[in-house]
Motif scaffolding. Structure first.
Motif, PDB file in Angstrom:
ATOM      1  N   UNK A 149      -2.190  12.657   0.240  1.00 40.48           N
ATOM      2  CA  UNK A 149      -2.360  14.136   0.046  1.00 40.48           C
ATOM      3  C   UNK A 149      -1.783  14.809   1.306  1.00 40.48           C
ATOM      4  N   UNK A 150      -2.028  14.192   2.300  1.00 38.57           N
ATOM      5  CA  UNK A 150      -1.786  14.682   3.797  1.00 38.57           C
ATOM      6  C   UNK A 150      -0.169  14.791   3.592  1.00 38.57           C
ATOM      7  N   UNK A 151       0.689  13.703   3.259  1.00 39.12           N
ATOM      8  CA  UNK A 151       2.069  13.956   3.106  1.00 39.12           C
ATOM      9  C   UNK A 151       2.732  14.790   2.035  1.00 39.12           C
ATOM     10  N   UNK A 192       2.125  10.143  -4.628  1.00 38.21           N
ATOM     11  CA  UNK A 192       3.289  11.284  -4.316  1.00 38.21           C
ATOM     12  C   UNK A 192       4.180  11.579  -5.524  1.00 38.21           C
ATOM     13  N   UNK A 193       4.858  10.333  -6.104  1.00 38.64           N
ATOM     14  CA  UNK A 193       5.822  10.552  -7.158  1.00 38.64           C
ATOM     15  C   UNK A 193       5.302  11.752  -8.148  1.00 38.64           C
ATOM     16  N   UNK A 194       4.126  11.323  -9.036  1.00 37.00           N
ATOM     17  CA  UNK A 194       3.546  12.278  -9.908  1.00 37.00           C
ATOM     18  C   UNK A 194       3.328  13.677  -9.522  1.00 37.00           C
ATOM     19  N   UNK A 237       0.581  -1.207   0.078  1.00 37.76           N
ATOM     20  CA  UNK A 237      -0.231  -0.016   0.089  1.00 37.76           C
ATOM     21  C   UNK A 237       0.808   1.249  -0.052  1.00 37.76           C
ATOM     22  N   UNK A 238       1.931   1.155   0.589  1.00 40.66           N
ATOM     23  CA  UNK A 238       2.887   2.472   0.844  1.00 40.66           C
ATOM     24  C   UNK A 238       3.608   2.495  -0.618  1.00 40.66           C
ATOM     25  N   UNK A 239       4.137   1.526  -1.144  1.00 43.55           N
ATOM     26  CA  UNK A 239       4.536   1.548  -2.759  1.00 43.55           C
ATOM     27  C   UNK A 239       3.490   2.240  -3.426  1.00 43.55           C
ATOM     28  N   UNK A 240       2.091   1.787  -3.464  1.00 40.31           N
ATOM     29  CA  UNK A 240       1.098   2.356  -4.517  1.00 40.31           C
ATOM     30  C   UNK A 240       1.082   3.875  -3.943  1.00 40.31           C
TER      31      UNK A 240
END
Length: 147
Positions: free
Chosen positions: A125-127, A17-19, A8-11
């Motif tokens: 979104x929070x991160x 996050x990456x985009x 889930x973290x990787x997703x």
């Protein structure tokens, strides 16, 4: 094998996050990203906790800014530090480092929890808000001050 929380973290990183970080001008993938700069290494690194389980993952974000010439000089004296810094590994007093929580209003160490069943976009979104609101401005300010 990675547990469901790590998947889930990787997703979360890959799909949310990456985009968004790339849209902010950063390069990178997975756990490490950088702001392009001719004079500095400006790095963001995601760090998982040793307390992670298959069903729950705890993580934070590390920030690093170091002048490229200072890194090169340190690397000549201590080749073991490698040709380029890593966001999650300290190398010396010549670099500025901070965990994201230190840059946020409360100034506390900040770790997020992601469970296997949590929707990764919500926490993503929070991160991202913390990174774009606190980490990136601080890192850009530090690089400008040390130019």
């Amino acid at each position: 094998m990675a547990g469901a929380a790590q998947t889930n973290f990787t997703r979360m990183l890959r799909d949310y996050v990456a985009p968004a970080l790339r849209a902010e001008g950063l390069k990178g993938s997975g756990m490490e990203y950088s702001v392009p700069s001719a004079s500095h290494w400006i790095l963001l690194g995601f760090q998982g906790s040793t307390a992670n389980t298959a069903g729950r993952m705890k993580f934070t974000v590390n920030c690093k800014v170091v002048r490229k010439d200072a890194w090169s000089a340190a690397q000549e004296e201590r080749p073991f530090i490698g040709p380029r810094p890593k966001a999650n590994v300290g190398a010396g007093s010549f670099e500025w480092t901070a965990r994201i929580g230190r840059l946020m209003p409360r100034g506390d160490d900040k770790w997020w929890w992601l469970d296997a069943e949590d929707p990764p976009d919500v926490l993503g979104r929070e991160v991202l808000e913390a990174i774009t609101r606190y980490a990136l401005p601080a890192m850009r300010r530090i690089s400008a001050e040390t130019a």
